[in-house]
Design an enzyme around this catalytic site. Structure first.
Site, PDB file in Angstrom:
ATOM      1  CB  CYS A 175      15.760 -39.621 -63.339  1.00  0.00           C
ATOM      2  SG  CYS A 175      15.437 -38.706 -61.842  1.00  0.00           S
ATOM      3  CB  CYS A 178      18.597 -39.095 -60.982  1.00  0.00           C
ATOM      4  SG  CYS A 178      17.038 -39.877 -60.501  1.00  0.00           S
TER       5      CYS A 178
END
Length: 106
Positions: free
Chosen positions: A29, A32
């Site tokens: 991600c 993230c």
């Protein structure tokens, strides 16, 4: 350094007994990874909370159970109850994350 969730039993124990902020994340991600460098600052500012990283891919059933459908997302518990959630698939800023945690203690 944020600890990683080991198993669902640990999630349930922490949620029931500690002031804890779970950060739902995944290795693939990009949003993230974007907030990873700021999280030590956030953790230092809110030392009254335990911060725990939850790998979405490893704990997909837990994510479904807790309605976590976007990452990075945050789920906080205090005194055995859900204290708040910052759940979306949008990129989060340090200010947004800190504001979310500040409002938990309001």
């Amino acid at each position: 350094m944020m600890r990683k969730l080991a198993n669902v039993e640990e999630f349930n124990t922490l949620a029931a007994t500690e002031s804890v902020v779970f950060m739902f994340t995944a290795g693939w991600c990009p949003d993230c990874r974007f907030i990873d460098p700021i999280m030590p600052d956030v953790e230092a500012k809110f030392s009254g909370y335990t911060f725990v990283s939850v790998d979405r891919d490893e704990f997909i059933d837990l994510c479904i159970e807790k309605d976590i459908y976007g990452i990075p997302s945050f789920l906080a518990y205090k005194d055995g109850s859900e204290a708040g959630r910052f759940v979306s698939k949008d990129r989060k800023t340090q200010d947004e994350i800190e504001s979310f945690i500040t409002n938990l203690s309001a």
